[in-house]
Design a protein around this motif. Sequence first.
Motif, PDB file in Angstrom:
ATOM      1  N   TYR A  55       0.811  -1.213   0.000  1.00  0.00           N
ATOM      2  CA  TYR A  55       0.000   0.000   0.000  1.00  0.00           C
ATOM      3  C   TYR A  55       0.846   1.265   0.000  1.00  0.00           C
ATOM      4  O   TYR A  55       0.644   2.158  -0.804  1.00  0.00           O
ATOM      5  N   TYR A  56       1.753   1.351   0.966  1.00  0.00           N
ATOM      6  CA  TYR A  56       2.596   2.539   1.079  1.00  0.00           C
ATOM      7  C   TYR A  56       3.835   2.178   1.877  1.00  0.00           C
ATOM      8  O   TYR A  56       3.900   1.120   2.514  1.00  0.00           O
ATOM      9  N   GLN A  57       4.825   3.047   1.820  1.00  0.00           N
ATOM     10  CA  GLN A  57       6.094   2.764   2.494  1.00  0.00           C
ATOM     11  C   GLN A  57       5.921   2.871   4.000  1.00  0.00           C
ATOM     12  O   GLN A  57       5.491   3.896   4.519  1.00  0.00           O
ATOM     13  N   HIS A  58       6.259   1.787   4.695  1.00  0.00           N
ATOM     14  CA  HIS A  58       6.131   1.760   6.141  1.00  0.00           C
ATOM     15  C   HIS A  58       7.146   0.764   6.692  1.00  0.00           C
ATOM     16  O   HIS A  58       7.320  -0.319   6.137  1.00  0.00           O
ATOM     17  N   GLU A  59       7.790   1.126   7.777  1.00  0.00           N
ATOM     18  CA  GLU A  59       8.786   0.251   8.371  1.00  0.00           C
ATOM     19  C   GLU A  59       8.102  -0.833   9.201  1.00  0.00           C
ATOM     20  O   GLU A  59       7.618  -0.588  10.300  1.00  0.00           O
ATOM     21  N   GLY A  60       8.061  -2.036   8.647  1.00  0.00           N
ATOM     22  CA  GLY A  60       7.444  -3.155   9.344  1.00  0.00           C
ATOM     23  C   GLY A  60       5.929  -3.127   9.237  1.00  0.00           C
ATOM     24  O   GLY A  60       5.334  -2.199   8.685  1.00  0.00           O
ATOM     25  N   PRO A  61       5.275  -4.166   9.783  1.00  0.00           N
ATOM     26  CA  PRO A  61       3.813  -4.229   9.730  1.00  0.00           C
ATOM     27  C   PRO A  61       3.183  -3.199  10.652  1.00  0.00           C
ATOM     28  O   PRO A  61       3.805  -2.710  11.588  1.00  0.00           O
ATOM     29  N   ILE A  62       1.941  -2.872  10.379  1.00  0.00           N
ATOM     30  CA  ILE A  62       1.208  -1.958  11.254  1.00  0.00           C
ATOM     31  C   ILE A  62       0.397  -2.795  12.241  1.00  0.00           C
ATOM     32  O   ILE A  62       0.133  -3.975  12.023  1.00  0.00           O
ATOM     33  N   ARG A  63       0.010  -2.160  13.335  1.00  0.00           N
ATOM     34  CA  ARG A  63      -0.788  -2.854  14.351  1.00  0.00           C
ATOM     35  C   ARG A  63      -2.188  -2.243  14.387  1.00  0.00           C
ATOM     36  O   ARG A  63      -2.346  -1.047  14.639  1.00  0.00           O
ATOM     37  N   TYR A  64      -3.179  -3.082  14.113  1.00  0.00           N
ATOM     38  CA  TYR A  64      -4.577  -2.653  14.125  1.00  0.00           C
ATOM     39  C   TYR A  64      -5.259  -3.274  15.336  1.00  0.00           C
ATOM     40  O   TYR A  64      -5.298  -4.504  15.485  1.00  0.00           O
ATOM     41  N   LYS A  65      -5.797  -2.421  16.213  1.00  0.00           N
ATOM     42  CA  LYS A  65      -6.442  -2.906  17.434  1.00  0.00           C
ATOM     43  C   LYS A  65      -7.834  -2.305  17.592  1.00  0.00           C
ATOM     44  O   LYS A  65      -8.042  -1.137  17.264  1.00  0.00           O
ATOM     45  N   ARG A  66      -8.741  -3.120  18.068  1.00  0.00           N
ATOM     46  CA  ARG A  66     -10.040  -2.652  18.552  1.00  0.00           C
ATOM     47  C   ARG A  66     -10.289  -3.338  19.888  1.00  0.00           C
ATOM     48  O   ARG A  66     -10.062  -4.540  20.027  1.00  0.00           O
ATOM     49  N   ASP A  67     -10.763  -2.588  20.856  1.00  0.00           N
ATOM     50  CA  ASP A  67     -10.938  -3.159  22.184  1.00  0.00           C
ATOM     51  C   ASP A  67     -12.307  -3.826  22.332  1.00  0.00           C
ATOM     52  O   ASP A  67     -13.051  -3.981  21.364  1.00  0.00           O
ATOM     53  N   TYR A  68     -12.625  -4.221  23.558  1.00  0.00           N
ATOM     54  CA  TYR A  68     -13.881  -4.924  23.823  1.00  0.00           C
ATOM     55  C   TYR A  68     -15.091  -4.099  23.402  1.00  0.00           C
ATOM     56  O   TYR A  68     -16.110  -4.641  22.977  1.00  0.00           O
ATOM     57  N   PHE A  69     -14.974  -2.777  23.499  1.00  0.00           N
ATOM     58  CA  PHE A  69     -16.092  -1.898  23.168  1.00  0.00           C
ATOM     59  C   PHE A  69     -16.155  -1.569  21.677  1.00  0.00           C
ATOM     60  O   PHE A  69     -17.056  -0.855  21.233  1.00  0.00           O
ATOM     61  N   GLY A  70     -15.187  -2.058  20.894  1.00  0.00           N
ATOM     62  CA  GLY A  70     -15.158  -1.786  19.462  1.00  0.00           C
ATOM     63  C   GLY A  70     -14.464  -0.492  19.107  1.00  0.00           C
ATOM     64  O   GLY A  70     -14.586  -0.015  17.978  1.00  0.00           O
TER      65      GLY A  70
END
Length: 373
Positions: A55-70
């Motif tokens: 997709y675009y230049q980024h150092e390493g993978p990104i972290r996607y988080k959603r908590d219990y409440f969404g």
Amino acid sequence: MSHRHRRFLFWIAGGVLAGFVLSLELIYGSWFKAPGLWNLGIIRNADWSIDVSAYYQHEGPIRYKRDYFGLRGNYGQPRDISLLAIGNSTTDQRQVSENETWTARLDACLKGRGLPVNAANAGVTGQTLRGMANNFDLWFSHIPGLKPRWVVAYFGATEIDLEGREDSDDVRRYYETGKAPPKWKNFQNWLKMNSALNKLFADVKTNIKAWRRPDSPNSRPPGQDAGERADQAVNRNLAESKASAVRLDSPEFLAMKRKSEADLQDSLQKFEARLVRLEESIRAFGAEPIFVTQNSARYRIKDGLVWGDLELFLRLQALAERTLQVCRSRNIQCLNLAGELSLEDGDAYDGAHITAKGSARLANYLCARLRLN
């Protein structure tokens, strides 16, 4: 020891173990936590590592988080949230890491200004104003202690065509899969989400295998040339279209604008009604609405010229102008990002979704203009 005694001891040990597990679940599980959220189909309790190199230049993978409440964001407890951001996938930002979303950067910038703001991200992929208004009854009212002072709504792209967005506009539906799963699967997901032991096993599994690439919406980039990132394809396509740029004050463009406005009259009336409903939902929740208009990376504006997807440009500008009218008539704080911040090379990896770089520009724009008093 007789067989009868061994069987008795077996049942005693089993009962003790079951009691121990039940005690752990009751103490550390989420069985009595926000039961009003149990029937929601949005992503919750997610912690993914996603490779965005296509997709675009980024150092390493990104972290996607959603908590219990969404929700996304490091906001503490729901009662600590003072600013809630709502919107579609351009707010959710599936391909942008936790501390690089525009909401996280806005939170940091406002704190840097000395404002004690805790921001949370409630973006939902594919949602329109209709769905954002629904969220207050179906979702936010079931989050214990959630009482934001401000709600920032960032919208535009999904308002052009509402057809097929019924699922994402109702968070009780499983919009991620396009249809609700069978009841047994729903019950299984409910058990997994609320179980303390399942969370423990999931955390151990995540630490052992830290790399995860989920099969989620937008997890594959759009078509592009071999060896080319998605953001580079956006830039190339725009560069190729610059030869057909038109002046914003030219008779040709003004004629296009008049025709677009005439074609959109009915859609704009319905759009205005959705704006009013969203405002009323936010105020009924005890918060102040802040509307932010949206632009696109499918066109460029510079030195009085516009090129790229002119039809989309005219539609988003029409939506922005109608939003400003509603804001003025109803005393709503409104930021016209569509008219004041053009996307640049590297800001987006497709027409709507911005990169970490684009997130920083958007956050800085909002931080400099928001009136939080």
